[in-house]
Every structure is written in structure tokens, then in C-alpha cells.
Enzyme design. Structure first.
Site, PDB file in Angstrom:
ATOM      1  N   GLU A  69      -0.993   1.179   1.793  1.00 52.26           N
ATOM      2  CA  GLU A  69       0.102   1.274   1.662  1.00 52.26           C
ATOM      3  C   GLU A  69       0.850   1.184   0.064  1.00 52.26           C
ATOM      4  O   GLU A  69       1.862   2.030  -0.427  1.00 52.26           O
ATOM      5  CB  GLU A  69       0.853   0.106   2.275  1.00 52.26           C
ATOM      6  CG  GLU A  69       0.811  -0.202   3.680  1.00 52.26           C
ATOM      7  CD  GLU A  69       1.705   1.430   4.327  1.00 52.26           C
ATOM      8  OE1 GLU A  69       2.736   1.696   3.649  1.00 52.26           O
ATOM      9  OE2 GLU A  69       1.165   1.885   5.559  1.00 52.26           O
ATOM     10  N   HIS A  72       0.835   4.699  -1.158  1.00 56.21           N
ATOM     11  CA  HIS A  72       2.196   5.509  -0.854  1.00 56.21           C
ATOM     12  C   HIS A  72       3.116   4.913  -1.815  1.00 56.21           C
ATOM     13  O   HIS A  72       3.893   5.708  -2.496  1.00 56.21           O
ATOM     14  CB  HIS A  72       2.696   5.046   0.468  1.00 56.21           C
ATOM     15  CG  HIS A  72       2.127   5.618   1.738  1.00 56.21           C
ATOM     16  ND1 HIS A  72       1.770   6.974   1.935  1.00 56.21           N
ATOM     17  CD2 HIS A  72       1.401   4.832   2.741  1.00 56.21           C
ATOM     18  CE1 HIS A  72       1.045   7.323   3.033  1.00 56.21           C
ATOM     19  NE2 HIS A  72       1.098   5.999   3.542  1.00 56.21           N
TER      20      HIS A  72
HETATM   21 ZN   LIG Z   1       0.358   5.585   5.691  1.00 51.50          ZN
END
Ligand SMILES: [Zn+2]
Length: 373
Positions: A69, A72
Site C-alpha cells: 500500500e 501505491h
Molecule cells: Zn494494491
């Protein structure tokens, strides 16, 4: 009810644990404790060591999800997209973007780095397992490393599926959005996501009872895909619309000294369910049907709204985006927001105003953008 718990922050992004995460953690640890190597520690003789290793494995797995995460988020932040937070929940993690990235190339790259990061992690763990001497025969560290290699590679493969809410769904939308309007690209990517959900559910039925998990995941994908379509449609419909365009300007207020009985009477007469409360011309709170209904009938004639109002009123500015208003209404789970212009109350935006605006603009936009529909 608090549904998530903040555990810290990285790069200025708050990291939260969702309640479902706390439920799934022991479950994953249980799966690790009962599976044979390299997917678990079932052959570790001491039960407490077995439980300890399985718990550590589950926590490390979620640490890897968090790294995924963060990858991202890193790309998002570097492209000027604000990330409200990262929440770890039942099936992994979610980075909460405050805006939808409108640049397909950025969205594609941002989605791509997640699975790519998981794949790199998986390959690193696999390399450690195969290349470090003695690792393969070590029932503790060796199994842990093998487990993390498997899990990260599985995470990468699962996320590359071109189905919302997996990263592959976003890559697909970004790819399509370069060639067609964003909404149309979203609709197609959503349909592909739903198709995957059907296939997965069918697979679940065919492999029942182990297939139960496929059905659970299918249901999750189906709902998330629908949610993606709704939020994209809503944000596109409300694009360019300001709070001042949709707010109600004739605002009725109540004085702090108004009794609950009088407030209920006003609600009946004016058919609004929430009113700003003022003291000497200044707004000091808000009172809603929900607040007054909690006051016992016999106390209503004597209790002033001052005693039951919500003091922490969430406000907006007239030039805020309508989409921001919608987000504030849903994240705070409230019915109305007060619009303040300087120190002056300018209006109210209620959930009902929002729904009306959505319907109206949807019709208006449909007439402009698709004459053949
Ligand atoms: Zn992802």
C-alpha cells in the site's frame, strides 16, 4: 462506533487497522499453525512455539501488505494526489485517495507499483530461502521465509487480476481511459470485475465446501466493483459543482434557549429535521431530530436545546466542491452540513439536497453528453 484504529503514520499518511483486520489476524495465524511447511508450521512440535511463529507470520504478512500500500501511496504523493490514510482490513489494505487521479498514465503506474512491490518482496524471500545455506532445512526461520515468499507472490498475482478492486482493475481502467471517456472506461472495467466475481463464485460452488472462500471473495469483488462505479459516477456528475449551487439558503435557526418541545414543533411545521442553534447571532451548535428524540417526553417542555445540541458542527465553505460535501456527509455519518461564508451562516447542505442535486445533474449531463442514449 469506531471502525478503525490508528496505529501510526508513515510519510505523513495515517496507518489504520480496520476491525475486520483484528478478526482475520487470528484466523490467518490459525491457518498457518495448521498447514504443513512451506505454508505453515504444523510440524513444529511445541504448541506455543507453533502459535507464536504463526502469529508472527500473520503480522509479517500484513506488514508486507502495508509495504504494498505504501508503494501505491508513494507514487500518489509524488504525483500530487492526496492520500487520506491507509487502512488494513479483511482482505488486505486500502489507500484512501482524496481525489480520483484523472491522468490515466499516473493511475496505471500507481496501480502497477503495488503488485510489482509484492512480487519483488516475494522474489527476495524466495532468494533467501533458496540461496542462504541451511535455510531450507530450518523449520522456523526457513518456513517463515518460504511462507512470506509464497504469500507475497500470491498477493502480486491476485492483485494483477483485471478486476476492481484489485490493482489490475485500475490498470485496465487507466489503459481504457486513454482511449475513451473516464466513465465509460470505469463501466467496462467494472463489468470485467463482476465477470470475475461470477467465475469465482461458480468455481466456489464447484469446489464446495472448500470453495466457500471463493464465494466470499467473489461477493467482496462484486460489491467493491459496484462501489467503484457508483463513486466514479458520482464524482464525475458533481464535477465543477460547488456547495453554493446546491445548498439551501433559507436557513431556520433555533435560539439556545428554545425548548425541546418547541424544537419538535418547528420540525413538524417546517419539515426540516436539523437546525443550527444560535446564541447572540452566532452559531454555537446544531440540533437534529435524533438529538430531540432522545429527550424523555416529560422533560421536553423544560430542556433547552443548549443542553442536547451537538457543539462540534462540521462546516463547509460556499466554494467547496459538492463532492467534498458528499464525502464529509458520508465519512461523518451525518445528515447535514452548515455552510459558513466568513463568519456568516450562508446555508445548509443536507443529504436530501445532495441526492436531489445528483439526480438533477445526472439527467442534465446525460442530455449533454450522450444524445443517442
Ligand atoms: Zn494494491
Amino acid at each position: 462506533m469506531v471502525s478503525s484504529l490508528k496505529i501510526g503514520s508513515v510519510m505523513g499518511i495515517p496507518i489504520k487497522l480496520h476491525v475486520t483486520f483484528l478478526l482475520i489476524l487470528p484466523f490467518i495465524a490459525f491457518a498457518f499453525a495448521t498447514s504443513p511447511p512451506p505454508l505453515g508450521f504444523s510440524n513444529v512440535p511445541d504448541i506455543w512455539i507453533r502459535i507464536g511463529l504463526s502469529l508472527i507470520g500473520a503480522i509479517l504478512l500484513f506488514a508486507c501488505v502495508l509495504i504494498h500500500e505504501l508503494a501505491h501511496s508513494y507514487i500518489a504523493v509524488h504525483n500530487g494526489i492526496k492520500i487520506g490514510g491507509i487502512t488494513l482490513f479483511l482482505f488486505g489494505g486500502v489507500s484512501e485517495m482524496e481525489d480520483i487521479p484523472r491522468n490515466p498514465a499516473v493511475e496505471m503506474f500507481m496501480a502497477f507499483v503495488g503488485p510489482a512491490t509484492s512480487m519483488v518482496l516475494g522474489v527476495i524471500f524466495a532468494a533467501i530461502y533458496f540461496l542462504v545455506p541451511g535455510m531450507k532445512s530450518d523449520p522456523y526461520t526457513g518456513t517463515m521465509v518460504a511462507l512470506l515468499a509464497y504469500m507475497n507472490i500470491a498477493l502480486a498475482i491476485f492483485n494483477i487480476l483485471p478486476a476492481f478492486p484489485m490493482d489490475g482493475g485500475r490498470v485496465l481502467r487507466g489503459f481504457l481511459a486513454k482511449r475513451m471517456p473516464y466513465i465509460k472506461a470505469t463501466r467496462i472495467a467494472v463489468s470485467v470485475g463482476k465477470l470475475f466475481a461470477y467465475i469465482l463464485a461458480l468455481l466456489g460452488i464447484l469446489t464446495w465446501p472448500t470453495g466457500l472462500w471463493f464465494i466470499v471473495i467473489a461477493l467482496f469483488i462484486y460489491m467493491a466493483a459496484g462501489e467503484e462505479e457508483r463513486s466514479t459516477t458520482t464524482s464525475m456528475t458533481l464535477e465543477g459543482i460547488k456547495v453554493k449551487d446546491i445548498m439551501t439558503t433559507d436557513v431556520h435557526t433555533l435560539d439556545v434557549g428554545t425548548t425541546v418541545a418547541q424544537a419538535i414543533d418547528t420540525m413538524f411545521r417546517l419539515k426540516h429535521l436539523g437546525y443550527p442553534v444560535v446564541e447572540a447571532g452566532k452559531m454555537v451548535g446544531i440540533v437534529t431530530l435524533n438529538d430531540v428524540s432522545r429527550v424523555p417526553v416529560e422533560a421536553r417542555a423544560t430542556t433547552p436545546v443548549r443542553d442536547i445540541m451537538t457543539r462540534n458542527v462540521i462546516t463547509l465553505k460556499p466554494d467547496d466542491d459538492a463532492f467534498t460535501a458528499l464525502q464529509k456527509l458520508s465519512t461523518n455519518k451525518i445528515g447535514r452540513l452548515v455552510v459558513m461564508d466568513g463568519g456568516q451562516m450562508a446555508g445548509i447542505v443536507s443529504r436530501t439536497d445532495m441526492l436531489k442535486a445528483l439526480e438533477l445533474y445526472e439527467v442534465a449531463r446525460a442530455g449533454v453528453t450522450s444524445p443517442n442514449a
